[in-house]
Design an enzyme around this catalytic site. Structure first.
Site, mmCIF file in Angstrom:
data_model
loop_
_atom_site.group_PDB
_atom_site.id
_atom_site.type_symbol
_atom_site.label_atom_id
_atom_site.label_comp_id
_atom_site.label_asym_id
_atom_site.label_seq_id
_atom_site.Cartn_x
_atom_site.Cartn_y
_atom_site.Cartn_z
ATOM 1 N N CYS A 1 -16.695 19.352 16.594
ATOM 2 C CA CYS A 1 -15.632 20.212 16.825
ATOM 3 C C CYS A 1 -14.382 19.934 15.790
ATOM 4 C CB CYS A 1 -15.125 20.488 18.265
ATOM 5 S SG CYS A 1 -14.013 19.366 18.789
ATOM 6 N N ALA B 1 -20.549 5.212 1.678
ATOM 7 C CA ALA B 1 -21.063 4.182 2.790
ATOM 8 C C ALA B 1 -22.306 3.447 2.679
ATOM 9 C CB ALA B 1 -20.850 5.050 4.258
ATOM 10 N N GLU C 1 0.882 -1.327 -0.092
ATOM 11 C CA GLU C 1 0.068 -0.119 0.005
ATOM 12 C C GLU C 1 0.913 1.323 0.133
ATOM 13 O OE1 GLU C 1 -3.486 1.211 -0.217
ATOM 14 O OE2 GLU C 1 -2.382 3.126 0.140
ATOM 15 N N CYS D 1 -11.905 12.471 23.185
ATOM 16 C CA CYS D 1 -12.570 13.233 22.307
ATOM 17 C C CYS D 1 -14.153 13.343 22.780
ATOM 18 C CB CYS D 1 -12.856 12.380 20.986
ATOM 19 S SG CYS D 1 -14.189 12.732 19.840
ATOM 20 N N HIS E 1 -25.250 -1.001 -1.351
ATOM 21 C CA HIS E 1 -26.550 -0.965 -2.255
ATOM 22 C C HIS E 1 -27.257 -2.286 -2.512
ATOM 23 C CE1 HIS E 1 -25.164 2.894 -3.638
ATOM 24 N NE2 HIS E 1 -24.025 2.643 -3.496
#
Lengths: 485, 121, 419
Positions: A437, A46, A31, A400, A49
């Site tokens: 934020c 995301a 990668e 967070c 389907h």
């Protein structure tokens, strides 16, 4: 010498790696970015389907419907968030009804189950915020939403747990074909392998064209801009609301995300720059204008962030999966635009089976079929959470605050195999920095934790690897030096 | 004769004050609405001064702090701001530090001390 | 755990509220603070200019915070650090968490919301471009520079001329960075004039009004920023683009009161201030729940925060004794000619026990005005205001006497008119 080297650690590459890891052999994923899920896989709608859109008879349709059927169980096995919330394709005028019916017929032929055309009344019962002007809709209960980061990371972690190696920051520069083997040239050295899987996203045609003369592929990066809305807007729609698809793709959708946000997008803007993931003012304006068509009073002012992803659109608008005719041993997974995310498990299984057959791979006896994701304290009962903190106080420290992510989760995200090494790596695994934020509060704290865990100074911590340093130095460090004006 | 326009910073009113100078001497001040404004204007054109607030490196902190905030104990000539920061670059304070602790005496020849503005263990 | 008053936030508002509640007689107070020290945002505001009204001195942020923290410590008021409040229920049960206590539940008779505010992010501004490293809100950069000692960048463009942007322009310059420009969307600066002088003019940093950022370049780290002039509709004018080579973009584009917890418990939030709607006691629609400081409405001067929070603390202490009286006598404060909102939003004259301060902000720059406060048809306060700006909060004092002189009051009105 490897048995299989997969180029690209997006959802396609990681899916191939995971299904391949069922078999014995030496496998490696190369990668170019610093982590898995750094390309299109991290910037898309995301959506899982239902499969009514892909042209009947195409590989896209086959992989879509198969993938759609595989995802629910896979999500349980590999512990990533998935919800079958259902899709609605909204028809805005009677004149367009033939197109809606054609979509329905196509879906039925593709094998999509439970499809139904619903009238305006039923449509507005299902989804009150759909535009008053909508006349009908295609209702596809098997459509779903997923966390694309978690899905990709889960596939990668499971592949890794089953012995697949991963090398990051490694860019492929060329190939040399030997007898019965390929040499892959990279900026980190050469690798030998019997088989190559080209899952290089928007660069898949570049790699393919290095080895094949018979048929050249041409991929146009097709940019999709998105806006993500504050979780406060959650519930504005509960199903994925599509507009009737057009020439450039499925059109702008409005959908919940598995995490409780609303996502709006994408645009479809063909560009030349294969790394052109920048949004543009025109793109965002276009997006906002189009999004308002299928729903009324879209709370677009509650946007917390916008971003763009590049679809790997091949000229023939079809997946290219299979061994390259004039380059035996080189397997393409190219042109994986929408429904790429949905199709990934099916593609992974197909390619793994293809390779098993060609190479005579034997099954592993001790294949680990499941994987556990990060422990999220929010899924625990009060007592369980209390016990967790006693055992590991880091889970009692919220880092967070917007997404309520604890230090325990961040440490887990870094320490686990194929763990995070950057702010974005932590973000994709834990959601720290994805809140309203947008990392204003948590980034200094996450940087501190990363530095401590990785044993480096904070000045070396990056946003997403490479040159994306967050800190340039310490206070006053350039004072007294001769500086350019 | 020279006229200098400035905005008073004494309070949010921000009066626009004009000072007339002749050969560096203040001849007239107009536009102020209070005594402080008049004094500020006079000072600002003849001897502008500033308080400099900054940080200096800190060692030995039990909380892991690497810097401590500080200020010039009084205002210093505006033209010496960068001379002060250049000196601060090499100051290293040692924990524990209390508010008001002198971290450096007579910074950059101004006769003014650098004092800590934060308590750090 | 049971407390009479729980205070969410140990910054300037929380500290002042605690002290006032204690001094009004309450002895069962708990401050919940998520950082590792008391003081809130003041700890990173190392510049001076705080405390002129409160102490008659100009202090730096940490010094101002320390004065209040000392008063809290001297009174023995309890507080928990490193403690994040996760949720508050409508009946004032607080769920919080920290490393040492784990998950805790606190039952409070009264709650004072003092959570402060956060900054608007690049994402919320929908600034197009790449998403490289090097884009910071001014407050995050301030934390890195002032608390950690780290330099976030060397060549800086700042969007937003509010005080935080101006202060950071000076901070970055003093730490050795080059600040190329401060761009401001509006035709006027949002910050205090003293900051324009001391943060921009002192260092010859250009201020470009009516400009905004239209593109950010750089895939991994910022390499440049393009700004453009905007028209009266605040949209960029094509052809006016100016490009800056830089490695950092600081954003100072607005503060948003942090009311997730308030919303979660059913507190009514004003769409104008994004803070709770409060009455004369700074009480929200939930009896016994009060709000003060930046969480209520964004302030410019911390001295006003302390005053406001002290009023909330006293009100909470009164609530403990008297309970909540019904809101039948609330008169909505009305306004015209400039104010966008008032705090408090409503006043019940019978429940006013002291002089009352009404605070508001205007929506644009206004010159040569007169502000009048009416009780029914009588002018009780009349003030000439040569300049009013959105960046400077206004205050009017409504005295107990004036209210007492108006039994059967029906109207409280603020009118801003030409002088």
């Amino acid at each position: 010498m490897y048995d299989v080297i997969i180029i690209g650690a997006g959802v396609t590459g990681c899916a191939v790696a995971r299904y391949l890891s069922r078999y014995q052999g030496k496998m490696l994923v190369l990668e170019r970015a610093e982590d898995v899920c750094c390309g299109t896989s991290k910037a898309n709608s995301a959506i899982i389907h239902a499969g009514f859109d892909a042209a009947h008879g195409s590989l896209m349709a086959e992989m879509n419907v198969r993938g759609n059927r595989m995802v629910p169980q896979l999500a349980r096995d590999l512990d990533f968030p998935f919800q079958m919330n259902g899709s609605l394709v909204v028809c805005m005028s009677e004149e367009d009804m033939p197109r809606l019916r054609a979509l329905y017929e196509n879906g039925v032929k593709n094998g999509v189950e439970h499809l139904e055309i619903v009238d305006s009344k039923r449509l507005h019962e299902l989804e009150p915020n759909v535009s008053k002007n909508a006349v009908a809709a295609l209702w596809a209960p098997t459509g779903g939403i997923v966390c694309p980061f978690n899905m990709t990371i889960a596939l990668a972690e499971n592949a890794y747990a089953n012995g697949v190696e991963f090398r990051f920051n490694t860019k492929v520069t060329g190939f040399t074909r030997g007898s019965g083997c390929w040499t892959i040239h990279t900026d980190g050295g050469d690798f030998q392998t019997r088989y190559v899987v080209n899952a290089a996203g928007v660069y898949a045609d570049v790699l393919h064209n290095m080895v094949s003369e018979e048929r050249k592929l041409h991929i146009t990066p097709r940019r999709g801009d998105y806006c993500l809305l504050d979780k406060q807007t959650g519930g504005f729609v509960s199903h994925t609301v599509f507009q009737l698809p057009g020439k450039l793709g499925k059109g702008v959708l409005v959908s919940p995300t598995v995490h409780g946000n609303i996502i709006v997008g994408p645009t479809a803007i063909d560009i030349e720059d294969r790394d052109g993931t920048n949004t543009t003012a025109a793109g965002l304006d276009d997006l906002i204008a189009k999004a308002g068509i299928s729903v009324d009073n879209l709370p677009i002012r509650q946007t917390i962030t916008s971003f763009a992803g590049l679809r790997a659109h091949e000229d023939h608008h079809e997946f290219v999966i299979g061994e390259v005719g004039d380059a035996p041993g080189f397997i393409d997974c190219a042109g994986i635009e929408s429904p790429g995310l949905t199709s990934a498990p099916a593609i992974g299984e197909t390619v793994a089976e293809l390779l098993r057959e060609k190479m005579g791979l034997a099954e592993k006896e001790n294949f680990i079929a499941t994987r556990k994701g990060l422990l999220d304290p929010k899924t625990l009962s009060r007592e369980e959470y209390q016990a967790l903190i006693r055992e590991n106080p880091a889970y009692g420290q919220i880092i967070c605050r917007c997404e309520q992510v604890t230090e325990g989760e961040i440490i887990d995200a870094i320490r686990r195999p194929l763990g995070a090494r950057s702010l974005d790596g932590v973000k994709r695994r834990t959601r720290a920095g994805m809140g309203r934020c947008q990392a204003g509060f948590c980034s200094p704290r996450v940087m501190e934790i990363l530095a401590r865990e990785l044993g480096v100074s904070q000045a070396e911590i990056t946003k997403c690897g490479g040159a994306s340093r967050l800190i340039v130095g310490v206070n006053k460090d350039s004072i007294g030096e001769v500086r350019e004006g | 004769m020279e006229k200098r326009e400035l905005t008073c910073i004494g309070c949010p009113l921000g009066c626009a004050i004009t000072v007339t100078l002749d050969g560096g001497e203040v001849k007239d001040i107009v536009g102020f609405t209070c005594k402080r404004g008049k004094e500020y204007a006079r000072k600002e054109v003849t001897n502008p001064t500033r308080i400099v607030t900054s940080t200096v490196r800190l060692i030995g902190s039990k909380t892991g702090a690497c810097v401590v905030s500080c200020k010039t104990a009084q205002d210093i000539p505006k033209g010496k701001i960068f001379a002060v920061t250049a000196v601060l670059k090499d100051v290293i304070a040692a924990a524990p530090v209390n508010i008001g602790d002198v971290l450096l005496k007579d910074v950059a020849g101004t006769g003014v001390d650098i004092v800590a503005t934060k308590a750090v263990r | 755990m049971k407390y009479e008053i729980a205070i969410i936030g140990g910054g300037p508002a929380g500290l002042a509220a605690a002290i006032a509640a204690y001094d009004a007689g309450c002895r069962s107070i708990l401050i919940l603070e998520r950082d590792n020290q008391l003081g809130g945002i003041l700890n990173q505001c190392i510049h001076n200019g705080f405390g002129l009204h409160t102490f008659g001195e100009e202090l730096t942020g940490p010094e101002y915070a320390a004065r209040f923290a000392k008063q809290v410590l001297d009174r023995g008021i309890e507080y928990k650090l490193n403690t994040m409040v996760l949720s508050i229920s409508e009946d004032k049960k607080i769920t919080a968490v920290n490393r040492t206590d784990g998950l805790i539940e606190i039952e409070a008779t009264a709650v004072i919301l003092a959570m402060g505010c956060r900054e608007r992010s690049r994402g919320a501004l929908n600034i197009p471009g790449f998403r490289p490293a090097g884009i910071y809100s001014a407050g995050t950069a301030q934390r890195l520079v002032n608390i950690e000692g780290f330099l976030p960048g060397r060549r800086v463009v700042i969007l937003g001329s509010g005080d935080i942007g101006l202060i950071m322009a000076r901070r970055m310059t003093l730490e050795g960075a080059k600040v190329l420009v401060v761009a401001e969307l509006m035709p006027y600066s949002g910050g205090l004039k003293r900051n324009i002088v001391q943060c921009l003019n002192d260092f010859d940093i250009p201020l470009k009004l009516s400009h905004t950022v239209v593109d950010i370049q750089g895939r991994e780290r910022v390499t440049g920023v393009t700004i453009a002039e905007v028209g009266p509709d605040r949209k960029p004018i094509p052809g006016t683009e100016i490009h800056y080579d830089c490695d950092t973009l600081l954003l100072s584009c607005g503060l948003l009161p942090e009311n997730e917890l308030s919303r979660g418990m059913g507190v009514t939030i004003s769409p104008v201030t994004n803070g709770p709607v409060v009455d004369e006691s700074l009480q929200t629609n939930i009896p016994g729940v009060f709000a003060a400081g930046n969480v209520l409405h964004v302030h410019d001067l911390v001295d006003f925060v302390s005053e406001e929070a002290a009023a909330a603390g006293r009100a909470a202490a009164r609530y403990l004794e008297q309970g909540s009286q019904s809101g039948a006598g609330e008169i909505n404060v009305t306004f015209e000619g400039g104010p966008r909102y008032t705090v408090p939003a409503s006043i019940d004259p019978k429940r006013v026990s002291d002089d009352l301060v009404i605070r508001f902000r205007v929506g644009g720059v206004m010159k040569n005005r007169r502000v009048r406060l009416y009780l029914d048809d009588e002018v009780v306060v009349s003030r000439k205001r040569p300049v009013m700006a959105p960046g400077e909060m206004e205050e009017l004092k409504l005295t107990k006497e004036a209210l007492a002189a108006h039994p059967d009051l029906k109207r409280i009105h603020i009118a801003v008119e030409e002088a």
